[in-house]
Each structure stands twice: as structure tokens, then as C-alpha cells.
Design a protein around this motif. Sequence first.
Motif, PDB file in Angstrom:
ATOM      1  N   ARG A  53       0.827  -1.202   0.000  1.00 12.11           N
ATOM      2  CA  ARG A  53       0.000   0.000   0.000  1.00 12.11           C
ATOM      3  C   ARG A  53       0.868   1.263   0.000  1.00 12.11           C
ATOM      4  O   ARG A  53       0.536   2.239  -0.678  1.00 12.11           O
ATOM      5  CB  ARG A  53      -0.917  -0.003   1.225  1.00 12.11           C
ATOM      6  CG  ARG A  53      -2.035   1.000   1.115  1.00 12.11           C
ATOM      7  CD  ARG A  53      -2.998   0.991   2.285  1.00 12.11           C
ATOM      8  NE  ARG A  53      -3.215  -0.322   2.868  1.00 12.11           N
ATOM      9  CZ  ARG A  53      -3.084  -0.581   4.184  1.00 12.11           C
ATOM     10  NH1 ARG A  53      -2.735   0.362   5.016  1.00 12.11           N
ATOM     11  NH2 ARG A  53      -3.308  -1.796   4.653  1.00 12.11           N
ATOM     12  N   VAL A  54       1.956   1.264   0.722  1.00 11.62           N
ATOM     13  CA  VAL A  54       2.784   2.474   0.850  1.00 11.62           C
ATOM     14  C   VAL A  54       3.382   2.904  -0.491  1.00 11.62           C
ATOM     15  O   VAL A  54       3.213   4.056  -0.894  1.00 11.62           O
ATOM     16  CB  VAL A  54       3.879   2.262   1.928  1.00 11.62           C
ATOM     17  CG1 VAL A  54       4.845   3.423   1.947  1.00 11.62           C
ATOM     18  CG2 VAL A  54       3.240   2.064   3.282  1.00 11.62           C
ATOM     19  N   PRO A  55       4.080   2.042  -1.232  1.00 10.74           N
ATOM     20  CA  PRO A  55       4.614   2.499  -2.530  1.00 10.74           C
ATOM     21  C   PRO A  55       3.607   2.383  -3.677  1.00 10.74           C
ATOM     22  O   PRO A  55       3.955   2.627  -4.823  1.00 10.74           O
ATOM     23  CB  PRO A  55       5.801   1.586  -2.776  1.00 10.74           C
ATOM     24  CG  PRO A  55       5.458   0.332  -2.060  1.00 10.74           C
ATOM     25  CD  PRO A  55       4.632   0.740  -0.874  1.00 10.74           C
ATOM     26  N   ALA A  56       2.366   2.009  -3.358  1.00 11.75           N
ATOM     27  CA  ALA A  56       1.277   1.906  -4.336  1.00 11.75           C
ATOM     28  C   ALA A  56       1.577   0.891  -5.431  1.00 11.75           C
ATOM     29  O   ALA A  56       1.522   1.180  -6.619  1.00 11.75           O
ATOM     30  CB  ALA A  56       0.947   3.265  -4.940  1.00 11.75           C
ATOM     31  N   VAL A  57       1.929  -0.326  -5.013  1.00 10.84           N
ATOM     32  CA  VAL A  57       2.097  -1.434  -5.950  1.00 10.84           C
ATOM     33  C   VAL A  57       1.068  -2.502  -5.600  1.00 10.84           C
ATOM     34  O   VAL A  57       0.613  -2.601  -4.459  1.00 10.84           O
ATOM     35  CB  VAL A  57       3.528  -2.033  -5.903  1.00 10.84           C
ATOM     36  CG1 VAL A  57       4.548  -1.009  -6.343  1.00 10.84           C
ATOM     37  CG2 VAL A  57       3.861  -2.560  -4.545  1.00 10.84           C
ATOM     38  N   SER A  58       0.716  -3.303  -6.574  1.00 16.79           N
ATOM     39  CA  SER A  58      -0.305  -4.319  -6.334  1.00 16.79           C
ATOM     40  C   SER A  58       0.313  -5.549  -5.680  1.00 16.79           C
ATOM     41  O   SER A  58       1.466  -5.896  -5.942  1.00 16.79           O
ATOM     42  CB  SER A  58      -0.977  -4.707  -7.644  1.00 16.79           C
ATOM     43  OG  SER A  58      -0.058  -5.346  -8.501  1.00 16.79           O
ATOM     44  N   ARG A  59      -0.485  -6.189  -4.838  1.00 15.85           N
ATOM     45  CA  ARG A  59      -0.010  -7.419  -4.206  1.00 15.85           C
ATOM     46  C   ARG A  59       0.176  -8.511  -5.245  1.00 15.85           C
ATOM     47  O   ARG A  59       1.114  -9.296  -5.154  1.00 15.85           O
ATOM     48  CB  ARG A  59      -0.990  -7.874  -3.131  1.00 15.85           C
ATOM     49  CG  ARG A  59      -0.873  -7.052  -1.864  1.00 15.85           C
ATOM     50  CD  ARG A  59      -1.739  -7.610  -0.788  1.00 15.85           C
ATOM     51  NE  ARG A  59      -3.141  -7.255  -1.070  1.00 15.85           N
ATOM     52  CZ  ARG A  59      -4.188  -7.810  -0.493  1.00 15.85           C
ATOM     53  NH1 ARG A  59      -4.023  -8.773   0.381  1.00 15.85           N
ATOM     54  NH2 ARG A  59      -5.408  -7.414  -0.789  1.00 15.85           N
ATOM     55  N   SER A  60      -0.700  -8.559  -6.227  1.00 20.57           N
ATOM     56  CA  SER A  60      -0.566  -9.589  -7.263  1.00 20.57           C
ATOM     57  C   SER A  60       0.729  -9.393  -8.061  1.00 20.57           C
ATOM     58  O   SER A  60       1.388 -10.358  -8.443  1.00 20.57           O
ATOM     59  CB  SER A  60      -1.770  -9.568  -8.200  1.00 20.57           C
ATOM     60  OG  SER A  60      -1.851  -8.331  -8.873  1.00 20.57           O
ATOM     61  N   GLY A  61       1.099  -8.138  -8.294  1.00 13.72           N
ATOM     62  CA  GLY A  61       2.365  -7.851  -8.974  1.00 13.72           C
ATOM     63  C   GLY A  61       3.555  -8.312  -8.154  1.00 13.72           C
ATOM     64  O   GLY A  61       4.516  -8.870  -8.698  1.00 13.72           O
ATOM     65  N   PHE A  62       3.485  -8.081  -6.841  1.00 14.01           N
ATOM     66  CA  PHE A  62       4.572  -8.531  -5.971  1.00 14.01           C
ATOM     67  C   PHE A  62       4.678 -10.052  -5.981  1.00 14.01           C
ATOM     68  O   PHE A  62       5.766 -10.612  -6.094  1.00 14.01           O
ATOM     69  CB  PHE A  62       4.356  -8.041  -4.537  1.00 14.01           C
ATOM     70  CG  PHE A  62       5.274  -8.680  -3.545  1.00 14.01           C
ATOM     71  CD1 PHE A  62       6.623  -8.375  -3.529  1.00 14.01           C
ATOM     72  CD2 PHE A  62       4.807  -9.620  -2.636  1.00 14.01           C
ATOM     73  CE1 PHE A  62       7.488  -8.965  -2.634  1.00 14.01           C
ATOM     74  CE2 PHE A  62       5.659 -10.225  -1.736  1.00 14.01           C
ATOM     75  CZ  PHE A  62       7.000  -9.901  -1.733  1.00 14.01           C
ATOM     76  N   HIS A  63       3.539 -10.739  -5.900  1.00 13.70           N
ATOM     77  CA  HIS A  63       3.569 -12.199  -5.886  1.00 13.70           C
ATOM     78  C   HIS A  63       4.011 -12.762  -7.237  1.00 13.70           C
ATOM     79  O   HIS A  63       4.695 -13.791  -7.287  1.00 13.70           O
ATOM     80  CB  HIS A  63       2.201 -12.752  -5.479  1.00 13.70           C
ATOM     81  CG  HIS A  63       1.878 -12.484  -4.035  1.00 13.70           C
ATOM     82  ND1 HIS A  63       2.647 -12.955  -2.994  1.00 13.70           N
ATOM     83  CD2 HIS A  63       0.881 -11.760  -3.457  1.00 13.70           C
ATOM     84  CE1 HIS A  63       2.138 -12.556  -1.844  1.00 13.70           C
ATOM     85  NE2 HIS A  63       1.060 -11.819  -2.100  1.00 13.70           N
ATOM     86  N   ARG A  64       3.663 -12.096  -8.327  1.00  9.48           N
ATOM     87  CA  ARG A  64       4.134 -12.507  -9.654  1.00  9.48           C
ATOM     88  C   ARG A  64       5.648 -12.352  -9.729  1.00  9.48           C
ATOM     89  O   ARG A  64       6.349 -13.208 -10.268  1.00  9.48           O
ATOM     90  CB  ARG A  64       3.444 -11.674 -10.728  1.00  9.48           C
ATOM     91  CG  ARG A  64       3.625 -12.208 -12.122  1.00  9.48           C
ATOM     92  CD  ARG A  64       2.891 -11.406 -13.195  1.00  9.48           C
ATOM     93  NE  ARG A  64       1.626 -10.849 -12.751  1.00  9.48           N
ATOM     94  CZ  ARG A  64       1.371  -9.535 -12.657  1.00  9.48           C
ATOM     95  NH1 ARG A  64       2.297  -8.657 -12.961  1.00  9.48           N
ATOM     96  NH2 ARG A  64       0.194  -9.101 -12.256  1.00  9.48           N
ATOM     97  N   TRP A  65       6.159 -11.246  -9.188  1.00  7.80           N
ATOM     98  CA  TRP A  65       7.597 -11.000  -9.180  1.00  7.80           C
ATOM     99  C   TRP A  65       8.307 -12.066  -8.345  1.00  7.80           C
ATOM    100  O   TRP A  65       9.359 -12.564  -8.725  1.00  7.80           O
ATOM    101  CB  TRP A  65       7.874  -9.601  -8.619  1.00  7.80           C
ATOM    102  CG  TRP A  65       9.323  -9.259  -8.540  1.00  7.80           C
ATOM    103  CD1 TRP A  65      10.121  -8.800  -9.540  1.00  7.80           C
ATOM    104  CD2 TRP A  65      10.158  -9.342  -7.373  1.00  7.80           C
ATOM    105  NE1 TRP A  65      11.398  -8.600  -9.072  1.00  7.80           N
ATOM    106  CE2 TRP A  65      11.437  -8.920  -7.746  1.00  7.80           C
ATOM    107  CE3 TRP A  65       9.936  -9.731  -6.065  1.00  7.80           C
ATOM    108  CZ2 TRP A  65      12.496  -8.884  -6.854  1.00  7.80           C
ATOM    109  CZ3 TRP A  65      10.991  -9.688  -5.172  1.00  7.80           C
ATOM    110  CH2 TRP A  65      12.255  -9.271  -5.566  1.00  7.80           C
TER     111      TRP A  65
END
Length: 123
Positions: free
Chosen positions: A22-34
Amino acid sequence: MTSRFRFISTHHATFGVKRLCRVPAVSRSGFHRWTASEPARQAHAADEDALAEQITRIHADSGGTYGSPRVTVELHHQGARVNRKRVERIMRQRDVVGRHLRRRTHRHIPVSTSRGEPHPSGE
């Protein structure tokens, strides 16, 4: 973007993924894909390192004279399927430079050093 994901990966045990995304405004799905693509990135990096070793060996065997075009041809002779642009990028990243034998030529533009006669009308 990857630096944000790397930061989240480092600190997710302390703060949780939801809050850190939430803080850097990135999606959780994007993080999990990465995160899921990490093994593929490591395999690609290992391939790059192996190719870099091959490139530096070919460059050293040539006495430090071969540039990316000749190194690419040599790699093709050894059976490696690699693009010239990839060889250029790897050589540039690892500061492997071929010898430049030709002098750089400049087109000579003649410059008149003498002044012409003044125009009769005085202009």
C-alpha cells in the motif's frame, strides 16, 4: 519497480505484504508474480554469467583484439545461438573492449586563408 518489490520482499516478515504494498502503491498480485518469477531470473543470470565467461575466454584467446562481431562469430562456431546485440551488451557491462586498429578519419574541409579582393562597389 523491482527495487520496490525487493524492499517488500526484505521487510514483509516484519510489516506484512498488504501494508508494504500500500505504501509504494504497488499491487499485491504484482509482488507475488515478481516473487514467483525469481527462479527464472536466477536461471537467466546464470546463463548470462556462463556466456560472459565464454566471451572473456574468446576475447583473451584473441589477445584482447576481438570485438563483439568477431566474438559473436566465434560463439556461433562453437555452437552457441546468441545474438550480436546480447554479446555487445555483455561485453559493455563487463568492460571487455576490442582493439581499435583503424585511425579515425575526419573529412577535410578546405578553408581559405587568403582574403579576396574587395568588391568594386564597396560592399
